[in-house]
Design a protein around this motif. Sequence first.
Motif, mmCIF file in Angstrom:
data_model
loop_
_atom_site.group_PDB
_atom_site.id
_atom_site.type_symbol
_atom_site.label_atom_id
_atom_site.label_comp_id
_atom_site.label_asym_id
_atom_site.label_seq_id
_atom_site.Cartn_x
_atom_site.Cartn_y
_atom_site.Cartn_z
ATOM 1 N N ARG A 18 0.803 -1.226 0.000
ATOM 2 C CA ARG A 18 0.000 0.000 0.000
ATOM 3 C C ARG A 18 0.833 1.273 0.000
ATOM 4 O O ARG A 18 0.450 2.280 -0.601
ATOM 5 C CB ARG A 18 -0.931 0.002 1.216
ATOM 6 C CG ARG A 18 -1.987 -1.089 1.191
ATOM 7 C CD ARG A 18 -2.680 -1.198 2.543
ATOM 8 N NE ARG A 18 -3.350 0.035 2.920
ATOM 9 C CZ ARG A 18 -3.628 0.374 4.186
ATOM 10 N NH1 ARG A 18 -3.261 -0.429 5.178
ATOM 11 N NH2 ARG A 18 -4.249 1.501 4.447
ATOM 12 N N PHE A 19 2.001 1.227 0.684
ATOM 13 C CA PHE A 19 2.762 2.463 0.871
ATOM 14 C C PHE A 19 4.249 2.341 0.519
ATOM 15 O O PHE A 19 5.006 3.282 0.741
ATOM 16 C CB PHE A 19 2.637 2.933 2.328
ATOM 17 C CG PHE A 19 1.227 3.165 2.769
ATOM 18 C CD1 PHE A 19 0.514 4.280 2.336
ATOM 19 C CD2 PHE A 19 0.591 2.265 3.606
ATOM 20 C CE1 PHE A 19 -0.793 4.496 2.740
ATOM 21 C CE2 PHE A 19 -0.716 2.470 4.019
ATOM 22 C CZ PHE A 19 -1.415 3.591 3.580
ATOM 23 N N LYS A 53 -1.357 8.903 8.463
ATOM 24 C CA LYS A 53 -2.640 9.582 8.602
ATOM 25 C C LYS A 53 -3.720 8.581 8.990
ATOM 26 O O LYS A 53 -3.824 7.503 8.409
ATOM 27 C CB LYS A 53 -3.020 10.266 7.289
ATOM 28 C CG LYS A 53 -2.030 11.344 6.854
ATOM 29 C CD LYS A 53 -2.410 11.903 5.493
ATOM 30 C CE LYS A 53 -1.389 12.930 5.018
ATOM 31 N NZ LYS A 53 -1.710 13.430 3.654
ATOM 32 N N LYS A 54 -4.509 8.947 9.966
ATOM 33 C CA LYS A 54 -5.575 8.058 10.424
ATOM 34 C C LYS A 54 -6.632 7.915 9.342
ATOM 35 O O LYS A 54 -7.138 8.911 8.821
ATOM 36 C CB LYS A 54 -6.212 8.612 11.696
ATOM 37 C CG LYS A 54 -7.215 7.663 12.333
ATOM 38 C CD LYS A 54 -7.714 8.214 13.653
ATOM 39 C CE LYS A 54 -8.698 7.252 14.296
ATOM 40 N NZ LYS A 54 -9.186 7.746 15.606
ATOM 41 N N PRO A 55 -6.956 6.681 8.956
ATOM 42 C CA PRO A 55 -7.973 6.492 7.911
ATOM 43 C C PRO A 55 -9.331 7.014 8.360
ATOM 44 O O PRO A 55 -9.691 6.924 9.535
ATOM 45 C CB PRO A 55 -7.991 4.973 7.710
ATOM 46 C CG PRO A 55 -7.393 4.401 8.948
ATOM 47 C CD PRO A 55 -6.431 5.404 9.474
ATOM 48 N N GLU A 56 -10.045 7.571 7.416
ATOM 49 C CA GLU A 56 -11.366 8.135 7.745
ATOM 50 C C GLU A 56 -12.419 7.036 7.854
ATOM 51 O O GLU A 56 -12.335 6.018 7.207
ATOM 52 C CB GLU A 56 -11.765 9.140 6.657
ATOM 53 C CG GLU A 56 -10.817 10.329 6.581
ATOM 54 C CD GLU A 56 -11.235 11.308 5.497
ATOM 55 O OE1 GLU A 56 -12.244 11.035 4.807
ATOM 56 O OE2 GLU A 56 -10.561 12.334 5.344
ATOM 57 N N GLN A 78 4.489 8.944 4.776
ATOM 58 C CA GLN A 78 3.772 9.984 5.506
ATOM 59 C C GLN A 78 2.262 9.800 5.372
ATOM 60 O O GLN A 78 1.502 10.086 6.300
ATOM 61 C CB GLN A 78 4.198 11.362 5.000
ATOM 62 C CG GLN A 78 5.668 11.667 5.289
ATOM 63 C CD GLN A 78 6.068 13.067 4.884
ATOM 64 O OE1 GLN A 78 5.396 14.031 5.226
ATOM 65 N NE2 GLN A 78 7.165 13.189 4.163
ATOM 66 N N GLU A 79 1.831 9.295 4.219
ATOM 67 C CA GLU A 79 0.406 9.009 4.027
ATOM 68 C C GLU A 79 -0.053 7.907 4.978
ATOM 69 O O GLU A 79 -1.181 7.930 5.481
ATOM 70 C CB GLU A 79 0.142 8.578 2.585
ATOM 71 C CG GLU A 79 0.449 9.638 1.537
ATOM 72 C CD GLU A 79 0.262 9.098 0.126
ATOM 73 O OE1 GLU A 79 -0.362 8.020 -0.017
ATOM 74 O OE2 GLU A 79 0.743 9.738 -0.817
ATOM 75 N N ALA A 80 0.833 6.937 5.232
ATOM 76 C CA ALA A 80 0.468 5.806 6.091
ATOM 77 C C ALA A 80 0.197 6.244 7.523
ATOM 78 O O ALA A 80 -0.549 5.586 8.253
ATOM 79 C CB ALA A 80 1.574 4.755 6.067
ATOM 80 N N ASP A 128 7.734 9.851 1.055
ATOM 81 C CA ASP A 128 6.484 10.599 0.903
ATOM 82 C C ASP A 128 5.265 9.706 1.127
ATOM 83 O O ASP A 128 4.301 10.101 1.789
ATOM 84 C CB ASP A 128 6.418 11.241 -0.486
ATOM 85 C CG ASP A 128 7.477 12.321 -0.667
ATOM 86 O OD1 ASP A 128 7.840 12.950 0.347
ATOM 87 O OD2 ASP A 128 7.938 12.523 -1.800
ATOM 88 N N ARG A 129 5.299 8.502 0.588
ATOM 89 C CA ARG A 129 4.160 7.593 0.757
ATOM 90 C C ARG A 129 4.029 7.138 2.207
ATOM 91 O O ARG A 129 2.920 6.892 2.697
ATOM 92 C CB ARG A 129 4.300 6.393 -0.172
ATOM 93 C CG ARG A 129 4.125 6.744 -1.644
ATOM 94 C CD ARG A 129 4.328 5.536 -2.519
ATOM 95 N NE ARG A 129 3.296 4.526 -2.307
ATOM 96 C CZ ARG A 129 3.392 3.272 -2.753
ATOM 97 N NH1 ARG A 129 4.472 2.877 -3.410
ATOM 98 N NH2 ARG A 129 2.413 2.414 -2.529
#
Length: 219
Positions: free
Chosen positions: A172-173, A216-219, A212-214, A209-210
Amino acid sequence: MRRQFLVVGLGRFGVSLAALLEKMGGEVLAVDRRESAVMEVADLVTSSLIADTTEERVVKDLGVENFDEVVCAIGTDVEASLMTTLLLREFGARILISKASTEMHGRLLEKIGVDRVIYPERDMAARLARDFFAPPGIEELLDLSVQHKMFQIQAPVHFHERSLADLHLRARFGMNIIAIRRGEKTIVSPSAQETLHDGDGLVVVGDYDRAQEALKKPE
């Protein structure tokens, strides 16, 4: 046997590098034509020498070919940097790394045939800028390429009590977990079944960079 390093040019970068290499277990010869610079580092390294490395005889006598890595850390005096780098290459440096102060300086060093050109000021500025914008809990450890880094993150809440297999971080990341720091314990090459807990530090190799996305708390 201790690794052998030759560091030529003892400005702030050269002194810091020489001292760190020695502290990490290397055997360092530090060289500069300025007596004051050599005196500053003399007690921090295996040996030091006052010498002008733009002179062919001087570089020949250094026995450059005997060192595992050679670093030309001369930055502001471009002529001295280029001449020293050329002589270090001609006299058999196995791995030669040179510091550049500008892009043009770096291009000229590449023409000489160095193994790597470094831009300490530019690289530190880029790292600091990334740190400013990185989410809390991410710490960069090592540049591997322009995009890929080794870094450590604190496992965010949405990772807790989930296995690496369940998180699919690589797919995923682009994150490869090479170790988990858990209190005083370090788990090297953790299995896919390893479950993450609150307080775990994850040592990661991958796309910065990817990653950093990981976090973030999923909505």
